[in-house]
Design a protein around this motif. Structure first.
Motif, PDB file in Angstrom:
ATOM      1  N   VAL A   1       0.923 -20.810   5.941  1.00  0.00           N
ATOM      2  CA  VAL A   1      -0.510 -21.052   6.134  1.00  0.00           C
ATOM      3  C   VAL A   1      -1.310 -19.833   5.692  1.00  0.00           C
ATOM      4  N   ASP A   2      -0.842 -18.650   6.066  1.00  0.00           N
ATOM      5  CA  ASP A   2      -1.510 -17.418   5.655  1.00  0.00           C
ATOM      6  C   ASP A   2      -1.522 -17.271   4.132  1.00  0.00           C
TER       7      ASP A   2
ATOM      8  N   ARG B   1      -3.568 -13.935   3.933  1.00  0.00           N
ATOM      9  CA  ARG B   1      -3.145 -12.780   3.126  1.00  0.00           C
ATOM     10  C   ARG B   1      -4.275 -12.253   2.252  1.00  0.00           C
ATOM     11  N   LYS B   2      -5.105 -13.167   1.694  1.00  0.00           N
ATOM     12  CA  LYS B   2      -6.139 -12.732   0.752  1.00  0.00           C
ATOM     13  C   LYS B   2      -7.227 -11.878   1.400  1.00  0.00           C
ATOM     14  N   THR B   3      -7.400 -11.991   2.737  1.00  0.00           N
ATOM     15  CA  THR B   3      -8.383 -11.156   3.421  1.00  0.00           C
ATOM     16  C   THR B   3      -7.721 -10.039   4.221  1.00  0.00           C
ATOM     17  N   GLY B   4      -6.377  -9.966   4.150  1.00  0.00           N
ATOM     18  CA  GLY B   4      -5.662  -8.923   4.867  1.00  0.00           C
ATOM     19  C   GLY B   4      -5.359  -9.258   6.305  1.00  0.00           C
TER      20      GLY B   4
ATOM     21  N   PHE C   1      -2.956 -15.251  10.639  1.00  0.00           N
ATOM     22  CA  PHE C   1      -2.095 -15.263  11.821  1.00  0.00           C
ATOM     23  C   PHE C   1      -1.377 -13.929  11.951  1.00  0.00           C
ATOM     24  N   TYR C   2      -1.120 -13.285  10.811  1.00  0.00           N
ATOM     25  CA  TYR C   2      -0.537 -11.945  10.784  1.00  0.00           C
ATOM     26  C   TYR C   2      -1.526 -10.995  10.132  1.00  0.00           C
ATOM     27  N   ASP C   3      -1.351  -9.695  10.398  1.00  0.00           N
ATOM     28  CA  ASP C   3      -2.060  -8.668   9.654  1.00  0.00           C
ATOM     29  C   ASP C   3      -1.220  -8.300   8.429  1.00  0.00           C
ATOM     30  N   TYR C   4      -1.918  -7.891   7.357  1.00  0.00           N
ATOM     31  CA  TYR C   4      -1.249  -7.542   6.111  1.00  0.00           C
ATOM     32  C   TYR C   4      -1.661  -6.129   5.689  1.00  0.00           C
ATOM     33  N   PRO C   5      -1.170  -5.115   6.409  1.00  0.00           N
ATOM     34  CA  PRO C   5      -1.601  -3.747   6.112  1.00  0.00           C
ATOM     35  C   PRO C   5      -1.180  -3.254   4.735  1.00  0.00           C
ATOM     36  N   ALA C   6      -0.064  -3.782   4.208  1.00  0.00           N
ATOM     37  CA  ALA C   6       0.412  -3.331   2.895  1.00  0.00           C
ATOM     38  C   ALA C   6       0.794  -4.531   2.032  1.00  0.00           C
ATOM     39  N   GLY C   7       0.095  -5.632   2.242  1.00  0.00           N
ATOM     40  CA  GLY C   7       0.372  -6.827   1.460  1.00  0.00           C
ATOM     41  C   GLY C   7       1.504  -7.677   1.998  1.00  0.00           C
ATOM     42  N   ARG C   8       2.150  -7.225   3.064  1.00  0.00           N
ATOM     43  CA  ARG C   8       3.238  -7.971   3.686  1.00  0.00           C
ATOM     44  C   ARG C   8       2.897  -8.211   5.148  1.00  0.00           C
TER      45      ARG C   8
END
Length: 370
Positions: free
Chosen positions: A254-255, A291-294, A297-304
């Protein structure tokens, strides 16, 4: 090992792949020029993939500011693959920014890949039909709208087909070739041959909301978000399906798709949901779109995704989560959206990454009913 169920299923997947490769062989048509309208993630990546496969591509959007990020993504991706700088330059030279859309007139294949809005797509398709070659393939990359609803504004509605790529374009091998009632068989054949020419696996499907791949993913992701609403952590839900054999958990999916896309497409694809899941609505309203906004449901501090511990996965959770996908696949076969159970298995395996060692959802259900 050779006689084990897993070995039999993987052999089955090999033959399913070979069957998909046979689609498009009947046409000798060779595409040289492609025009893509819409330089977002999907449109830009479709254009980039076609250039990598040797085609000349014009990429249209509302100004260079919208096209430039797609060119940058293409360069970043292909510079990792192509070590020869001259070859890399040749590939990039074939990807031509075209804000005015002049390339549509010379293209053999024209692909509409703008945002999922019926009226906007209709207006664009009507403009394209007025300028493209009489024998050009006119295609839409829509993921949730019916082809027959888009083609009503065309002088030749039968020429419009769906060529539906999956995200991420460079990694997903399947492309759905979508036929509306009364579709021109020659356009379908040429569209299928184009997909084969760019080294993708074409899957013929009939027009319906979500076609095959998104139609089965919709209720699957919805059930995952309902589980989060009930108190399961996103990491636990994802771990349940990773243990089942999926390459990515449904919440991370979903992210990746984008929470805005999930909101827009969810009702038509999942059918049953009058209201979106609370966990989705809260994040969407807060602007956390994945993922596109960082952050989603998860945070994406380094794209992951930064996932917390999954903890113990409750017994039966994976069976609960996968059931809507299995049920929907069976329904689509019954409705004739995809020709038979084998093609449904091929489509879901190569279009979603559904655990290949199961032989596909229809084969999995058959095995568990025996």
């Amino acid at each position: 090992m050779v006689r084990s169920p897993t070995a039999r299923n993987l052999l089955r997947v090999f033959f399913l792949q070979e069957r998909l490769k046979n689609f498009g062989k009947a046409s000798s048509d060779t595409v040289r020029r492609v025009h893509v309208v819409g330089a977002g993630v999907m449109g830009g990546d479709i254009a980039a993939w076609c250039t990598l496969r040797g085609l000349t591509v014009t990429l249209q959007d509302q100004g260079m500011a919208r096209i430039a990020p797609a060119l940058q993504r293409a360069y970043a991706a292909w510079s990792q693959r192509i070590r020869d700088k001259r070859e890399l330059r040749n590939v990039m030279d074939r990807l031509i920014p075209d804000p005015e859309g002049h390339g549509a007139r010379q293209a053999d294949v024209v692909i509409e890949a703008i945002f999922e809005d019926l009226d906007a797509k209709r207006a664009l398709l009507a403009k394209l039909e007025a300028v493209i070659k009489a024998d050009a393939v006119l295609a839409t990359n829509t993921s949730s709208l019916r082809i027959e609803d888009l083609s009503t504004v065309l002088a030749r509605p039968q020429r419009l087909i769906g060529i539906h790529f999956l995200n991420p374009v460079a990694k997903m091998p399947l492309v759905e070739v979508v036929a509306a009632p009364g579709a021109d068989p020659e356009m379908l054949q040429r569209g299928t041959a184009f997909v084969k020419q760019i080294d993708r696996l074409p899957l013929p499907v009939k027009s319906a909301p979500g076609f095959l791949v998104n139609a089965v993913l919709g209720p699957y992701m919805l059930e995952a978000m309902r589980a989060v609403d009930e108190g399961f952590s996103a990491a636990t839900v994802d771990e349940a399906m990773l243990a089942f054999g999926m390459p990515m958990g449904p919440i991370e999916l979903v992210d990746m798709v984008g929470l805005d896309v999930a909101m827009a497409a969810g009702k038509s694809l999942a059918e049953a949901a009058a209201e979106p899941p609370k966990c989705l609505l809260e994040r969407f309203n807060a602007g956390h779109l994945g993922r596109k906004t960082g952050r989603g449901f998860y945070d994406y501090p380094a794209g992951r995704p930064a996932k917390g511990p999954a903890g113990t996965v409750p017994a039966g959770l994976s069976a609960r989560l996968v059931k809507p996908l299995l049920d929907r696949t069976q329904q689509l076969v019954s409705d004739g959206i995809v020709a038979d159970a084998d093609l449904a298995d091929a489509g879901v395996i190569f279009g979603t990454g559904f655990a290949p060692f199961t032989g596909g959802p229809m084969n999995y259900v058959k095995g568990h009913q025996a």
